[in-house]
Design a protein around this motif. Sequence first.
Motif, short mmCIF file in Angstrom:
data_model
loop_
_atom_site.label_atom_id
_atom_site.label_comp_id
_atom_site.label_asym_id
_atom_site.label_seq_id
_atom_site.Cartn_x
_atom_site.Cartn_y
_atom_site.Cartn_z
N VAL A 26 18.90 62.88 41.65
CA VAL A 26 19.67 62.61 40.43
C VAL A 26 21.09 63.19 40.47
N ARG A 27 21.25 64.31 41.15
CA ARG A 27 22.60 64.87 41.23
C ARG A 27 23.57 63.90 41.92
N GLN A 28 23.07 63.21 42.94
CA GLN A 28 23.91 62.21 43.62
C GLN A 28 24.16 61.01 42.70
N TRP A 29 23.15 60.67 41.91
CA TRP A 29 23.31 59.53 41.00
C TRP A 29 24.50 59.77 40.07
N VAL A 30 24.56 61.00 39.55
CA VAL A 30 25.63 61.34 38.61
C VAL A 30 26.99 61.22 39.32
N GLU A 31 27.07 61.75 40.52
CA GLU A 31 28.34 61.71 41.26
C GLU A 31 28.81 60.30 41.56
N LEU A 32 27.85 59.39 41.79
CA LEU A 32 28.23 58.03 42.18
C LEU A 32 28.76 57.18 41.03
N GLN A 33 28.54 57.66 39.79
CA GLN A 33 28.86 56.82 38.64
C GLN A 33 30.31 56.36 38.55
N ASP A 34 31.24 57.22 38.98
CA ASP A 34 32.64 56.83 38.84
C ASP A 34 33.11 55.91 39.96
N SER A 35 32.53 56.12 41.13
CA SER A 35 33.02 55.34 42.29
C SER A 35 32.22 54.06 42.52
N HIS A 36 31.04 53.94 41.89
CA HIS A 36 30.16 52.80 42.15
C HIS A 36 29.71 52.11 40.87
N ASP A 37 29.22 50.89 41.05
CA ASP A 37 28.60 50.16 39.95
C ASP A 37 27.12 50.57 39.99
N THR A 38 26.71 51.47 39.11
CA THR A 38 25.42 52.13 39.27
C THR A 38 24.32 51.58 38.35
N TYR A 39 23.13 51.42 38.92
CA TYR A 39 21.94 50.96 38.20
C TYR A 39 20.86 52.02 38.40
N TYR A 40 20.36 52.59 37.31
CA TYR A 40 19.31 53.60 37.43
C TYR A 40 18.13 53.23 36.54
N CYS A 41 16.95 53.42 37.09
CA CYS A 41 15.80 52.86 36.42
C CYS A 41 14.63 53.84 36.41
N TYR A 141 18.79 43.96 42.88
CA TYR A 141 20.13 44.29 42.37
C TYR A 141 21.20 44.20 43.45
N GLN A 142 20.82 43.81 44.65
CA GLN A 142 21.77 43.64 45.76
C GLN A 142 22.67 44.86 45.94
N PRO A 143 22.07 46.07 45.93
CA PRO A 143 22.93 47.26 46.07
C PRO A 143 23.33 47.50 47.52
N GLN A 144 24.46 48.18 47.66
CA GLN A 144 24.84 48.61 49.00
C GLN A 144 24.16 49.94 49.34
N ASP A 172 19.80 33.38 53.45
CA ASP A 172 20.50 34.67 53.36
C ASP A 172 20.76 35.02 51.89
N ILE A 173 19.79 35.66 51.25
CA ILE A 173 19.91 35.95 49.82
C ILE A 173 20.17 37.43 49.59
N PHE A 174 19.50 38.27 50.37
CA PHE A 174 19.53 39.70 50.03
C PHE A 174 20.55 40.49 50.83
N LYS A 175 21.22 41.38 50.11
CA LYS A 175 22.08 42.36 50.78
C LYS A 175 21.14 43.39 51.42
N VAL A 176 21.44 43.81 52.63
CA VAL A 176 20.60 44.81 53.30
C VAL A 176 21.12 46.20 52.90
N PRO A 177 20.34 46.93 52.08
CA PRO A 177 20.87 48.18 51.52
C PRO A 177 20.80 49.35 52.50
N GLU A 178 21.59 50.35 52.21
CA GLU A 178 21.56 51.57 53.04
C GLU A 178 21.05 52.73 52.19
N GLY A 179 20.24 53.60 52.80
CA GLY A 179 19.84 54.81 52.10
C GLY A 179 21.05 55.71 51.95
N TYR A 180 21.06 56.53 50.93
CA TYR A 180 22.15 57.47 50.73
C TYR A 180 21.46 58.82 50.55
#
Length: 334
Positions: A26-41, A141-144, A172-180
Amino acid sequence: MSKARALSGIQPTSGSFHLGNYLGAVRQWVELQDSHDTYYCVVDLHSLTSGVDPVKLRESTLASVAQLIALGIDPEKSTLFIQSHVHAHNQLGWVMECLTGFGEASRMTQFKDKSAKSGSDRTVVGLFTYPMLMAADILLYQPQYVPVGEDQRQHIELARDLAIRFNSSYKDIFKVPEGYILKAGAKIYDLQDPTSKMSKSAESASGLIELLDSSTANTKKIKSATTDAGREVKFDSANKPGISNLLTIHSALSGRSIAELEVEFDGKGYGDFKGAVAEVVTSHLDPIRERTNELLQDKGELTRLLKIGAEKAAAVADETVRLAYDALGLIPRG
Ligand code: ATP
Ligand code: MG
């Protein structure tokens, strides 16, 4: 340019998150909010795999939402929602199950660990297929990026494999996501059993630092954390897993390096060191617990925020399901 998207989820299995959830994810989730389009569930459907009590599930789902906001997830910046509010998760989940090999699913270490703990008679099929539902949670959600703790590495790898498999078999529908995943501190261990990860579904809460627990209770747990028979405060995960875990926790919260902490506690013994860890932990958690309790006073407001989040999430997720179903040859209702 539009921002890259990041998505992640957390289970409402228990009323409180633990320190591993916060530091690993969750700490990373908070940090990503300004630089990314974030979806949390809040992935409530995943909690059904461990046989929850309905009254507790209702409470812990709202408590999870409140904790996320108290930890810094801003519903104005992020799309914050509950998994079961967006039906597309189940719709794509089935597709992912039909793409996954039985042997491939059997190799998931988290399934092996959790099912070994409860025995095969008490293990439900949902626990086996959970990584496929998780792949759907992500791919919809096609996240990176998918910011998670180290324990989720294998599941992210599966989501990537399934995206690639679908894309090459159908369209070719899905973006291949990367772990962070953080390099340091991405895995926090149980205080009583410092070779197992801290986990909400642990048999006993005695090794968990729970965000909503009182300072007194957390201090007591830290002071009785399992350590080795030595006296040296040194990072050595093979021989001193307990002390190493406490060093990781202190360093992650205080921002001081492990090397610095080793120097400070040189010759001081475990008692003093544990006292200092307890101090750092409780001073961080006190305001979070207070804020969570305040937010839980107004359930109407939380429900209102979740409705907005679910609508935003469903708009994206439904479109992905439409594209995937069409690629599979499923005829639209018309
Ligand atoms: P459960 O036991 O019900 O699976 P959990 O404690 O593993 O619960 P999850 O909701 O599955 O929690 O995971 C939420 C996030 O917390 C994930 O990104 C996961 O990687 C991270 N996480 C969970 N446990 C730890 C841990 N011990 N250290 C670091 N990160 C963790
Ligand atoms: Mg988990």
